[in-house]
Motif scaffolding. Structure first.
Motif, PDB file in Angstrom:
ATOM      1  N   HIS A  46       0.860  -1.316   0.230  1.00 21.54           N
ATOM      2  CA  HIS A  46       0.045   0.090  -0.077  1.00 21.54           C
ATOM      3  C   HIS A  46       1.054   1.208   0.034  1.00 21.54           C
ATOM      4  CE1 HIS A  46      -4.008  -2.063   0.618  1.00 21.54           C
ATOM      5  NE2 HIS A  46      -3.224  -2.857   1.452  1.00 21.54           N
ATOM      6  N   SER A  47       2.260   1.094  -0.142  1.00 21.93           N
ATOM      7  CA  SER A  47       2.838   2.207   0.086  1.00 21.93           C
ATOM      8  C   SER A  47       2.976   3.595  -1.048  1.00 21.93           C
ATOM      9  CB  SER A  47       4.433   1.856  -0.253  1.00 21.93           C
ATOM     10  OG  SER A  47       4.658   1.276  -1.295  1.00 21.93           O
ATOM     11  N   THR A  48       2.407   3.025  -2.312  1.00 19.24           N
ATOM     12  CA  THR A  48       2.178   4.217  -3.279  1.00 19.24           C
ATOM     13  C   THR A  48       0.832   4.821  -2.919  1.00 19.24           C
ATOM     14  OG1 THR A  48       3.048   2.633  -5.033  1.00 19.24           O
ATOM     15  CG2 THR A  48       1.671   4.351  -5.612  1.00 19.24           C
ATOM     16  N   ARG A  49      -0.035   4.240  -2.565  1.00 22.82           N
ATOM     17  CA  ARG A  49      -1.314   4.785  -2.000  1.00 22.82           C
ATOM     18  C   ARG A  49      -1.018   5.516  -0.777  1.00 22.82           C
ATOM     19  NH1 ARG A  49      -5.773   7.262  -3.091  1.00 22.82           N
ATOM     20  NH2 ARG A  49      -7.459   6.698  -2.056  1.00 22.82           N
ATOM     21  N   LEU A  50      -0.402   5.114  -0.088  1.00 26.16           N
ATOM     22  CA  LEU A  50      -0.407   5.804   1.280  1.00 26.16           C
ATOM     23  C   LEU A  50       0.475   7.281   1.039  1.00 26.16           C
ATOM     24  CD1 LEU A  50       0.567   3.045   3.819  1.00 26.16           C
ATOM     25  CD2 LEU A  50      -1.275   4.458   3.858  1.00 26.16           C
ATOM     26  N   GLU A  51       1.380   7.261   0.069  1.00 31.16           N
ATOM     27  CA  GLU A  51       2.237   8.291  -0.417  1.00 31.16           C
ATOM     28  C   GLU A  51       1.169   9.247  -1.072  1.00 31.16           C
ATOM     29  OE1 GLU A  51       5.713   7.957  -3.102  1.00 31.16           O
ATOM     30  OE2 GLU A  51       6.393   6.460  -1.570  1.00 31.16           O
ATOM     31  N   GLU A  52       0.240   8.766  -1.790  1.00 26.19           N
ATOM     32  CA  GLU A  52      -0.539   9.680  -2.554  1.00 26.19           C
ATOM     33  C   GLU A  52      -1.552  10.280  -1.541  1.00 26.19           C
ATOM     34  OE1 GLU A  52      -1.477   7.027  -6.371  1.00 26.19           O
ATOM     35  OE2 GLU A  52      -3.009   7.205  -5.264  1.00 26.19           O
ATOM     36  N   LEU A  53      -1.846   9.685  -0.554  1.00 26.99           N
ATOM     37  CA  LEU A  53      -2.608  10.267   0.586  1.00 26.99           C
ATOM     38  C   LEU A  53      -1.987  11.085   1.784  1.00 26.99           C
ATOM     39  CD1 LEU A  53      -4.525   6.746   1.631  1.00 26.99           C
ATOM     40  CD2 LEU A  53      -5.570   9.003   0.501  1.00 26.99           C
ATOM     41  N   GLU A  54      -0.393  11.006   1.410  1.00 27.15           N
ATOM     42  CA  GLU A  54       0.472  11.918   2.334  1.00 27.15           C
ATOM     43  C   GLU A  54       0.327  11.600   3.706  1.00 27.15           C
ATOM     44  OE1 GLU A  54      -0.064  16.132   1.735  1.00 27.15           O
ATOM     45  OE2 GLU A  54       0.231  16.011  -0.512  1.00 27.15           O
ATOM     46  N   ALA A  55       0.307  10.125   3.665  1.00 30.32           N
ATOM     47  CA  ALA A  55       0.273   9.641   5.152  1.00 30.32           C
ATOM     48  C   ALA A  55       1.634   9.615   5.836  1.00 30.32           C
ATOM     49  CB  ALA A  55      -0.112   8.028   5.071  1.00 30.32           C
ATOM     50  N   GLN A  56       1.801   9.891   7.046  1.00 29.58           N
ATOM     51  CA  GLN A  56       3.012   9.878   7.827  1.00 29.58           C
ATOM     52  C   GLN A  56       3.369   8.385   7.834  1.00 29.58           C
ATOM     53  OE1 GLN A  56       2.926  12.673  10.869  1.00 29.58           O
ATOM     54  NE2 GLN A  56       4.861  12.402  11.276  1.00 29.58           N
ATOM     55  N   LEU A  57       4.461   7.879   7.745  1.00 30.50           N
ATOM     56  CA  LEU A  57       4.776   6.505   7.917  1.00 30.50           C
ATOM     57  C   LEU A  57       5.742   6.309   9.141  1.00 30.50           C
ATOM     58  CD1 LEU A  57       5.010   5.026   4.306  1.00 30.50           C
ATOM     59  CD2 LEU A  57       2.800   4.891   6.073  1.00 30.50           C
ATOM     60  N   HIS A  58       5.496   5.474  10.234  1.00 31.26           N
ATOM     61  CA  HIS A  58       6.467   5.336  11.149  1.00 31.26           C
ATOM     62  C   HIS A  58       6.687   3.833  10.975  1.00 31.26           C
ATOM     63  CE1 HIS A  58       6.147   9.279  12.980  1.00 31.26           C
ATOM     64  NE2 HIS A  58       4.686   9.031  12.508  1.00 31.26           N
ATOM     65  N   ASP A  59       7.862   3.531  10.746  1.00 31.77           N
ATOM     66  CA  ASP A  59       8.271   1.955  10.236  1.00 31.77           C
ATOM     67  C   ASP A  59       9.196   1.822  11.446  1.00 31.77           C
ATOM     68  OD1 ASP A  59       9.697  -0.282   9.738  1.00 31.77           O
ATOM     69  OD2 ASP A  59       9.682  -0.017   7.625  1.00 31.77           O
ATOM     70  N   THR A  60       8.724   0.877  12.284  1.00 27.76           N
ATOM     71  CA  THR A  60       9.281   0.713  13.615  1.00 27.76           C
ATOM     72  C   THR A  60      10.394  -0.582  13.486  1.00 27.76           C
ATOM     73  OG1 THR A  60       7.618  -1.334  14.121  1.00 27.76           O
ATOM     74  CG2 THR A  60       6.995   0.809  14.882  1.00 27.76           C
ATOM     75  N   ARG A  61      10.601  -0.933  12.289  1.00 29.52           N
ATOM     76  CA  ARG A  61      11.654  -1.914  12.048  1.00 29.52           C
ATOM     77  C   ARG A  61      13.078  -1.075  12.032  1.00 29.52           C
ATOM     78  NH1 ARG A  61       9.015  -4.330   6.613  1.00 29.52           N
ATOM     79  NH2 ARG A  61       8.703  -2.165   6.674  1.00 29.52           N
ATOM     80  N   GLU A  62      14.001  -1.799  12.491  1.00 31.70           N
ATOM     81  CA  GLU A  62      15.255  -1.416  12.393  1.00 31.70           C
ATOM     82  C   GLU A  62      15.849  -1.636  11.124  1.00 31.70           C
ATOM     83  OE1 GLU A  62      16.378  -2.084  17.064  1.00 31.70           O
ATOM     84  OE2 GLU A  62      17.322  -3.579  15.409  1.00 31.70           O
ATOM     85  N   ASN A  63      16.240  -0.454  10.269  1.00 29.34           N
ATOM     86  CA  ASN A  63      17.061  -0.710   9.221  1.00 29.34           C
ATOM     87  C   ASN A  63      17.633   0.560   8.489  1.00 29.34           C
ATOM     88  OD1 ASN A  63      14.778   0.789   8.408  1.00 29.34           O
ATOM     89  ND2 ASN A  63      14.065  -0.973   6.959  1.00 29.34           N
TER      90      ASN A  63
END
Ligand SMILES: [Zn+2]
Length: 63
Positions: A46-63
């Protein structure tokens, strides 16, 4: 405006992907309000869609 934008709380094992119920690793906060939780698989899907929505993503994985 001084609306309090609270710091997102860390995800726990109790937080589940909204799509499949797997453990959530990404929290997506929507500018319109509300938030979604995703596992790694669905966050990617869903990353593309979330970008379109300008969602703020918080990835809790370490990388
Ligand atoms: Zn999922």
């Amino acid at each position: 405006m001084n609306a309090t934008l609270s710091t997102p709380v860390a995800l726990t094992a109790a937080d589940r992907c909204d799509r499949c119920g797997a453990a959530a690793v990404v929290r997506a906060i929507l500018p319109a309000g509300g938030e979604l939780l995703f596992c790694g698989h669905h966050a990617r899907q869903h990353s593309t869609r979330l970008e379109e929505l300008e969602a703020q993503l918080h990835d809790t994985r370490e990388n």
